[in-house]
Design a protein around this motif. Structure first.
Motif, short mmCIF file in Angstrom:
data_model
loop_
_atom_site.label_atom_id
_atom_site.label_comp_id
_atom_site.label_asym_id
_atom_site.label_seq_id
_atom_site.Cartn_x
_atom_site.Cartn_y
_atom_site.Cartn_z
N SER A 124 1.12 -1.25 0.21
CA SER A 124 0.00 -0.33 -0.11
C SER A 124 0.83 1.13 0.09
N GLY A 125 0.79 2.17 -1.10
CA GLY A 125 1.23 3.28 -0.89
C GLY A 125 1.94 3.40 -2.03
N SER A 126 2.36 2.65 -2.47
CA SER A 126 3.68 2.52 -3.37
C SER A 126 3.21 3.70 -4.33
N PHE A 127 2.21 3.41 -5.26
CA PHE A 127 1.18 4.41 -6.12
C PHE A 127 2.17 5.64 -5.81
N LEU A 128 1.02 5.44 -4.72
CA LEU A 128 1.03 7.93 -4.25
C LEU A 128 2.65 8.21 -4.16
N LYS A 129 3.45 7.31 -3.81
CA LYS A 129 4.32 8.22 -3.45
C LYS A 129 5.08 8.13 -4.77
N ALA A 130 5.01 7.24 -5.09
CA ALA A 130 5.68 7.08 -6.62
C ALA A 130 4.76 8.63 -7.60
N SER A 131 3.96 8.72 -7.56
CA SER A 131 3.23 9.75 -8.13
C SER A 131 3.78 10.89 -7.32
N VAL A 132 4.17 11.04 -5.94
CA VAL A 132 4.52 12.46 -5.43
C VAL A 132 5.60 12.12 -5.82
N GLU A 133 6.64 11.37 -5.69
CA GLU A 133 7.71 11.41 -6.54
C GLU A 133 8.01 12.85 -8.19
N ARG A 134 7.18 12.01 -8.83
CA ARG A 134 7.51 12.66 -10.16
C ARG A 134 7.05 13.77 -10.17
N SER A 135 5.42 13.81 -9.08
CA SER A 135 5.20 15.68 -9.13
C SER A 135 5.96 16.73 -9.00
N LYS A 136 6.54 16.24 -7.76
CA LYS A 136 7.96 16.83 -6.99
C LYS A 136 9.09 17.28 -8.22
N LYS A 137 9.50 15.99 -9.17
CA LYS A 137 10.73 16.49 -10.23
C LYS A 137 9.62 16.91 -11.47
N LEU A 138 8.79 17.26 -11.62
CA LEU A 138 8.36 17.87 -12.62
C LEU A 138 8.20 19.47 -11.92
N ASN A 139 7.50 19.60 -11.05
CA ASN A 139 7.72 20.63 -10.54
C ASN A 139 8.95 22.02 -9.73
N ALA A 140 9.89 20.86 -9.67
CA ALA A 140 11.13 21.01 -10.27
C ALA A 140 11.24 22.12 -11.38
N LEU A 141 11.10 20.60 -12.34
CA LEU A 141 11.86 21.26 -13.39
C LEU A 141 10.94 22.56 -13.92
N GLU A 142 9.65 22.66 -14.05
CA GLU A 142 9.06 23.49 -14.69
C GLU A 142 9.38 24.98 -13.97
N HIS A 143 9.19 24.93 -12.43
CA HIS A 143 9.88 26.14 -11.97
C HIS A 143 11.98 27.23 -11.66
#
Length: 177
Positions: A30-49
């Motif tokens: 449990s939670g593995s999909f959410l953790k991976a999704s959060v990591e992808r979002s953080k990377k995308l956010n950092a790239l956009e910033h």
């Protein structure tokens, strides 16, 4: 002899009543999909910033302001004297242009009438309109999560596209209480 068929029927009835074995739930971490999704979002956010910071740095003549809501903007035309700004329920009319961070035009000179916070409008633009007064023009830079995010707009804006929107607020019709 008569009891043998009766015994066979009773035995058959008992055996046929047994249902299928219940399926046990699959064991998923449990939670593995959410953790991976959060990591992808953080990377995308950092790239956009990083892309947005570069764009701002390459335009030193513009005085960009970082909003509390997570986007950047500068005024193309600012009105100092008028203090009316749209609030919940006010009807506003505005024009806007939309482009990507490379400056490629997506929508040009689009007019819209919008009831503040009562209709669908992407988050960044809804928040940006609240900063404007009638006749003011501002250019907003929205990271994708403040624009159309993962889904895009189903027409011209794709997945996870940061946007530049030049917005002119034309009128505010205040709600009647």
């Amino acid at each position: 002899m008569k009891t043998l068929p009766l015994l066979a029927v009773v035995l058959l009835a008992c055996l046929s009543c047994k249902g299928p074995e219940p399926r046990l739930p699959e064991s998923v971490q449990s939670g593995s999909f959410l953790k991976a999704s959060v990591e992808r979002s953080k990377k995308l956010n950092a790239l956009e910033h990083k892309q947005i910071s570069k764009l701002i740095k390459n335009n030193p003549d513009k005085d960009y302001i970082a909003s509390e809501s997570g986007f950047w903007y500068h005024y193309n035309h600012k009105i100092e004297s008028d203090t009316i700004q749209p609030t919940f329920g006010d009807v506003v009319t505005f024009n806007f242009d939309v482009s990507n961070l490379e400056g490629e035009e997506i929508y040009a000179n689009t007019s819209k009438t919008y009831t503040m916070d009562k209709e669908e409008l992407f988050t960044g633009l809804r928040e940006g309109l609240k900063l404007l007064k009638p006749s003011e023009t501002a250019t907003f830079i929205f990271p994708s999560q403040k624009a159309f995010g993962y889904y895009g707009d189903d027409y011209k804006i794709g997945t996870n596209i940061p946007l530049i929107c030049k917005v002119t607020l034309n009128t505010i019709t205040q709600k009647n209480d």
